[in-house]
Structure formats: structure tokens, C-alpha cells
Design an enzyme around this catalytic site. Structure first.
Site, PDB file in Angstrom:
ATOM      1  CG  HIS A  31      -2.310   0.436   0.983  1.00 41.51           C
ATOM      2  ND1 HIS A  31      -2.909   0.479  -0.259  1.00 41.51           N
ATOM      3  CD2 HIS A  31      -3.271   0.876   1.854  1.00 41.51           C
ATOM      4  CE1 HIS A  31      -4.159   0.910  -0.143  1.00 41.51           C
ATOM      5  NE2 HIS A  31      -4.392   1.172   1.120  1.00 41.51           N
ATOM      6  CG  ASN A  84      -8.918   6.078   6.296  1.00 44.35           C
ATOM      7  OD1 ASN A  84      -7.915   6.606   6.763  1.00 44.35           O
ATOM      8  ND2 ASN A  84      -9.874   5.572   7.050  1.00 44.35           N
TER       9      ASN A  84
END
Length: 203
Positions: A31, A84
Site C-alpha cells: 500500500h 483513508n
């Protein structure tokens, strides 16, 4: 003048954003490949990341490209929020540096592309990527993306577990090469435009 028009203005800066999660425990995760590319671009620019005032991000200001009309002013950034929540820091940097949305480049991992394959595009959906989802919610979708393929998780492994794991030992053998190529793609996009960069790097 709309954002898409401003990309032709050589005087407008570019905001290049590597997406990832802050902290050493995430540093080598799939990620965080956006951070890896941003770190290499920082080496090429010859700068060091510093905290960006009120924006929750680390930044470097510099230039990319040969002397003359192709030289571009860039702000290289790594949001220090979690993935996020990337939209907040990116929007703050966009507003502070007065960057047209179409002059923003997000570098991120992409599940639906084979490992190491690149895809460059302008706009589009978020494909479930939380960093893109946050950016799009904050400022719309009309920014560039450099999508770094990480492939799908094996077997029944959950996506969240897969992206938050380090690259495998086999993948790490080629990781530096792919990160280098992604950095080249970002530079080509900023200097020569999306069409030329797609023709060269969309494999």
C-alpha cells in the site's frame, strides 16, 4: 478558465502526491508504493522532505525537466494522515500552492493490474482505493493517476491484509526497478504530457 485548461500553462506548478501510510511499520507495505516512488523522486530532485506548515504532509519544492520551456515547478508530497484521510492534506496543499486540480498526480498501488505494470490516466473512479476515494471526495476526480500494479491477493486472503503486507521476497527482487520506472513515468507525465507518458509507460 477551467482546471483542464491550466495544464497548458507552463507557469502552473504540479503537485505530485505519493500515497501511503505514515510510520515505519507500513514503510515496505504494498500500500506504500506511492511513498517509495515519492522518496526516489525526492532523491532525484535533491531535496529532503519537511513538514508542510498546517497541512498534514511532508513536502519538497523543486523543479523537474531540462532548462527551458519544459522545466516544471513541482511540489512533491507525502500525506502524513492515514491513507483513508489523504484528501484533506492534498486539498490543503493544492490551495496553498495554487495548483490546478488537473496538475495533481497521485501515485498509488493498484490491485487490478499485474505486479510492476504501470497505467497512467486522468480522472476516473477510485476502484475501492481508500486514498483515491478520500481525494475524490475532497476535490473531485479530475487529477492524474500513476497506477502501480500490485496484483490480486492469493487464495482467500483479504484485500486489506494483502495491501498491508510487505512485498514478497520474489517481488522485492524487481521492486527497485519498477519504482525507478514509475518515477520515470511521473517525470515524463509532468514534462511531456499524459499522451506521451501513456505511450511510453502504459505496458
Amino acid at each position: 478558465m477551467g482546471d483542464t485548461d491550466v495544464t497548458t500553462d507552463a507557469g502552473a506548478p504540479w503537485l505530485i502526491v505519493g500515497l501511503g501510510n505514515p510510520g515505519p511499520e507500513y514503510a515496505r507495505n504494498r500500500h506504500n508504493v506511492g511513498f517509495m516512488v515519492a522518496d526516489l523522486l525526492a532523491e532525484r530532485i535533491g531535496g529532503r522532505f519537511k513538514r508542510a506548515g498546517k497541512a498534514q504532509a511532508q513536502v519538497i519544492e523543486g523543479r523537474i525537466g531540462p532548462p527551458g520551456p519544459a522545466n516544471r515547478r513541482v511540489i512533491l508530497a507525502k500525506p502524513m494522515s492515514y491513507m483513508n484521510l489523504s484528501g484533506g492534506p492534498v486539498t490543503a496543499l493544492r490551495d496553498f500552492y495554487k495548483v490546478p486540480t488537473a496538475n495533481i498526480v497521485a501515485i498509488h498501488d493498484e490491485l487490478d493490474i499485474d505486479y510492476g505494470v504501470l497505467r497512467l490516466k486522468l480522472g476516473g473512479g477510485d476502484n475501492g482505493h481508500n486514498g483515491l476515494k478520500s481525494m475524490t471526495k475532497a476535490m473531485g476526480s479530475d487529477y492524474h493517476r500513476v497506477r502501480f500494479g500490485i496484483g490480486r491477493p492469493p487464495g482467500r486472503m483479504q484485500v486489506a491484509d494483502f495491501v498491508l503486507k510487505d512485498f514478497s521476497s520474489a517481488e522485492r527482487k524487481e521492486l527497485d526497478y519498477f519504482v525507478d520506472r514509475a518515477s520515470d513515468a511521473v517525470e515524463c507525465l509532468v514534462i511531456e504530457g499524459l499522451e506521451r507518458a501513456q505511450g511510453t509507460y502504459n505496458s
